[in-house]
Design a protein around this motif. Sequence first.
Motif, PDB file in Angstrom:
ATOM      1  N   THR A 111       0.757  -1.249   0.005  1.00  0.00           N
ATOM      2  CA  THR A 111      -0.049   0.036  -0.116  1.00  0.00           C
ATOM      3  C   THR A 111       0.941   1.141  -0.070  1.00  0.00           C
ATOM      4  OG1 THR A 111      -1.900  -1.120   1.062  1.00  0.00           O
ATOM      5  CG2 THR A 111      -1.749   1.160   1.268  1.00  0.00           C
ATOM      6  N   TYR A 112       1.734   1.336   0.926  1.00  0.00           N
ATOM      7  CA  TYR A 112       2.479   2.832   0.985  1.00  0.00           C
ATOM      8  C   TYR A 112       3.363   2.989  -0.033  1.00  0.00           C
ATOM      9  CZ  TYR A 112       0.856   2.200   5.868  1.00  0.00           C
ATOM     10  OH  TYR A 112       0.025   2.325   7.058  1.00  0.00           O
ATOM     11  N   ALA A 113       3.747   2.259  -0.923  1.00  0.00           N
ATOM     12  CA  ALA A 113       4.711   2.595  -1.961  1.00  0.00           C
ATOM     13  C   ALA A 113       4.214   3.737  -2.887  1.00  0.00           C
ATOM     14  CB  ALA A 113       4.884   1.632  -2.897  1.00  0.00           C
ATOM     15  N   ASP A 114       2.883   4.098  -2.757  1.00  0.00           N
ATOM     16  CA  ASP A 114       2.370   5.307  -3.476  1.00  0.00           C
ATOM     17  C   ASP A 114       1.987   6.325  -2.683  1.00  0.00           C
ATOM     18  OD1 ASP A 114       2.570   3.921  -5.980  1.00  0.00           O
ATOM     19  OD2 ASP A 114       0.773   2.839  -5.536  1.00  0.00           O
ATOM     20  N   TRP A 115       2.263   6.365  -1.209  1.00  0.00           N
ATOM     21  CA  TRP A 115       2.082   7.366  -0.566  1.00  0.00           C
ATOM     22  C   TRP A 115       3.095   8.108  -0.412  1.00  0.00           C
ATOM     23  CZ3 TRP A 115      -1.628   6.326   4.332  1.00  0.00           C
ATOM     24  CH2 TRP A 115      -2.672   5.494   3.797  1.00  0.00           C
ATOM     25  N   HIS A 116       2.988   9.488   0.139  1.00  0.00           N
ATOM     26  CA  HIS A 116       3.887  10.237   0.724  1.00  0.00           C
ATOM     27  C   HIS A 116       4.752   9.541   1.791  1.00  0.00           C
ATOM     28  CE1 HIS A 116       6.057  13.672   2.420  1.00  0.00           C
ATOM     29  NE2 HIS A 116       6.213  14.339   1.534  1.00  0.00           N
ATOM     30  N   VAL A 139       3.957   6.890   7.039  1.00  0.00           N
ATOM     31  CA  VAL A 139       4.575   6.489   8.484  1.00  0.00           C
ATOM     32  C   VAL A 139       3.683   6.797   9.473  1.00  0.00           C
ATOM     33  CG1 VAL A 139       6.374   6.999   9.853  1.00  0.00           C
ATOM     34  CG2 VAL A 139       7.303   6.399   7.601  1.00  0.00           C
ATOM     35  N   ALA A 140       2.924   7.953   9.163  1.00  0.00           N
ATOM     36  CA  ALA A 140       1.978   8.462  10.337  1.00  0.00           C
ATOM     37  C   ALA A 140       0.846   7.494  10.532  1.00  0.00           C
ATOM     38  CB  ALA A 140       1.685   9.843   9.923  1.00  0.00           C
ATOM     39  N   ASP A 141       0.483   6.949   9.260  1.00  0.00           N
ATOM     40  CA  ASP A 141      -0.758   6.093   9.299  1.00  0.00           C
ATOM     41  C   ASP A 141      -0.189   4.602  10.002  1.00  0.00           C
ATOM     42  OD1 ASP A 141      -3.369   5.265   7.950  1.00  0.00           O
ATOM     43  OD2 ASP A 141      -2.147   3.502   7.294  1.00  0.00           O
ATOM     44  N   SER A 146      -0.014   5.086  13.520  1.00  0.00           N
ATOM     45  CA  SER A 146      -1.322   5.219  14.170  1.00  0.00           C
ATOM     46  C   SER A 146      -1.914   4.004  14.384  1.00  0.00           C
ATOM     47  CB  SER A 146      -1.992   6.337  13.388  1.00  0.00           C
ATOM     48  OG  SER A 146      -3.445   6.448  13.654  1.00  0.00           O
ATOM     49  N   HIS A 147      -1.625   2.976  13.505  1.00  0.00           N
ATOM     50  CA  HIS A 147      -2.294   1.709  13.930  1.00  0.00           C
ATOM     51  C   HIS A 147      -1.577   0.959  15.047  1.00  0.00           C
ATOM     52  CE1 HIS A 147      -5.041   1.375  10.429  1.00  0.00           C
ATOM     53  NE2 HIS A 147      -3.819   1.720   9.658  1.00  0.00           N
ATOM     54  N   MET A 148      -0.229   1.177  15.140  1.00  0.00           N
ATOM     55  CA  MET A 148       0.506   0.813  15.994  1.00  0.00           C
ATOM     56  C   MET A 148      -0.081   1.357  17.581  1.00  0.00           C
ATOM     57  SD  MET A 148       4.217   0.631  14.651  1.00  0.00           S
ATOM     58  CE  MET A 148       4.948  -0.513  13.223  1.00  0.00           C
ATOM     59  N   GLU A 149      -0.303   2.716  17.540  1.00  0.00           N
ATOM     60  CA  GLU A 149      -0.738   3.350  18.823  1.00  0.00           C
ATOM     61  C   GLU A 149      -2.134   3.063  19.169  1.00  0.00           C
ATOM     62  OE1 GLU A 149       1.552   7.466  17.965  1.00  0.00           O
ATOM     63  OE2 GLU A 149      -0.344   7.524  17.315  1.00  0.00           O
ATOM     64  N   THR A 150      -2.892   2.446  17.944  1.00  0.00           N
ATOM     65  CA  THR A 150      -4.399   1.915  18.182  1.00  0.00           C
ATOM     66  C   THR A 150      -4.140   0.519  19.024  1.00  0.00           C
ATOM     67  OG1 THR A 150      -5.175   3.369  16.624  1.00  0.00           O
ATOM     68  CG2 THR A 150      -6.260   1.284  17.425  1.00  0.00           C
ATOM     69  N   ILE A 151      -3.159  -0.261  18.757  1.00  0.00           N
ATOM     70  CA  ILE A 151      -3.079  -1.624  19.085  1.00  0.00           C
ATOM     71  C   ILE A 151      -2.645  -1.506  20.521  1.00  0.00           C
ATOM     72  CG2 ILE A 151      -1.476  -3.633  19.103  1.00  0.00           C
ATOM     73  CD1 ILE A 151      -1.391  -3.260  16.152  1.00  0.00           C
ATOM     74  N   ALA A 152      -1.636  -0.579  20.941  1.00  0.00           N
ATOM     75  CA  ALA A 152      -1.280  -0.272  22.287  1.00  0.00           C
ATOM     76  C   ALA A 152      -2.371   0.235  23.172  1.00  0.00           C
ATOM     77  CB  ALA A 152       0.105   0.778  22.234  1.00  0.00           C
ATOM     78  N   GLY A 153      -3.008   0.938  22.521  1.00  0.00           N
ATOM     79  CA  GLY A 153      -4.407   1.660  23.232  1.00  0.00           C
ATOM     80  C   GLY A 153      -5.305   0.687  23.570  1.00  0.00           C
TER      81      GLY A 153
END
Length: 574
Positions: free
Chosen positions: A359-364, A369-371, A374-381
């Motif tokens: 997915t991320y190859a076409d993203w800035h 990285v922010a996305d 964010s998923h990692m932070e959600t898992i932690a929370g």
Amino acid sequence: MASDTRIPVVLCWHMHQPDYRNQRTGEFVFPWVYLHCLKDYVDMAAHLEAHPMARAVVNFAPILLEQIEDYLVQIERWRNGGATIGDPVLAALVSETLPEAGSPAFLELMDKCLRANADRIINRFAPYARLSDIAELYRSRPDVQRYVSTQFLADLLVWYHLGWMAETVRRSHPVIQSLQEKGQGYTQDDRQALLNVIADLMASIGPRYRQLGAEGRIELAMSPWAHPIIPLLLDLGSARESLPDVTLPAHAQYPGGEARAGWHLEEGRRVFRRFFHCDPVGCWASEGGVSQDTLTLLHEQGFRWSASGDSVINNSFDAAGTSGKKGDERDIHQAFVFGEASPTVFFRDDGLSDLIGFTYADWHARDAVADLVSHMETIAGNAHNGMPVIPVILDGENAWEYYPENGYHFLEELYRVLENHEQLRLTTFRDLVDSPVREPRNLPHLVAGSWIYGTFSTWIGDPDKNRAWDLLCAAKERYDQAVSEGTLTGEQARFAERQLGLCEGSDWFWWFGDYNPAAIVRDFEHLYRLHLITLYETIGCTAPAELFQPLSQGGGTPAKGGAMRPGHADGEGK
């Protein structure tokens, strides 16, 4: 780190290429080992070196390490007036004579020098793109071929290697920058200078990763020697644990598979120790292929951790009758042990890992990285019962050719954000085994499977894959007969044992099947047959006639060319 309350994140990069050599001639049939050295293994080390607080696991297939060493030996031998370098593309880079236009050899070399990602590599550089346009004209207009000089090939060879160059090198190395600025009309001295850079970069790989390991900045781990699927060597029927209706090969079992699985681990450890001067604590069993018997074998071989994909743990939850009604009952973000088997097992977060791969190859880079974070932070929370562990595991080479500038911006941002994150901390599996953040969860039985879909369907069950297994089983039976008769002695026995190991690798079975690209299937099935024929020749037997006919045709168009697969069968990414 016992007092560190941040959530542990493990980035595990797997470096792996099968053996591309014709063992009889020493020639590299395909150039992917040295090209991935230039583009990926160098960059991945440089990014870690640039971020002192970053941590990662780097897993090497031992057969890859041996091939890197072989390239360096061949280059040095050639420098001292010996034989031509055994890779036809690398040899052509410094050859004083190149094929003439109109010859089959000219066309073959031209086509090889265009095997690169068109969008991210060829079209990125105007001189390389122009050469690609000329190549297209050459193919379509035979009447103009006589007007093409060998300088075209010389320039194309240089740009092929410049295109595959590590981005960290491209931004700093004066020779590479000078060659790029020149753009065309490369001389023999230019080409020799480029080879010198290539040799230096390849020679740096072992020492750089060894130094990172010695400093505690990475954990070095290994896969079995030639990257076989260990559970299938132990028991072909283990494929039915996750796919009860799978069609298996005619041979019910791989002959002597337990001994062969142990040999791959022992041989892999010997090579690993020679390169890195230490013993591995962990083993990414090839393709995350695990089973209960595999864990027992890993324990006997002294490994303390292994890993696989999250579909495997979900299948194991199902087998254990875990309902999932409570939030933590099917939590994949923790360490596990299974029954009496002692290695700790971690499971890849397929959603996060596949976001990087697909997915991320076409993203800035900053958005990507922010996305991800964010998923990692959600898992932690969302953790319900103790501190979670977030494993992200994927190839360290295949994804980056789809990213701008070989993933330079994404990787720099990823390490920059995570090395000093307030809530997350980069660590290694070894550290989590030495200092657990919570007690590993015990389940009674690990359901056999791999990181792809939680099954072994990528390597067995398809008619072409099963045919390849039957050919391997038949060859193993003839090998066993030669051993029992005492016809193999000394160096011949050692060569035959290793040649059998090459035939047992996972990559051949990966590529068989109509869903894979025809050109790549052709390459890999040819090399598989070559390895089997060489085995028969080594043990003094006539190879069966069917080994001289193609085993699989291919014809599909999978995402990313088929070199990567999503962890889940129902989609790519999270």
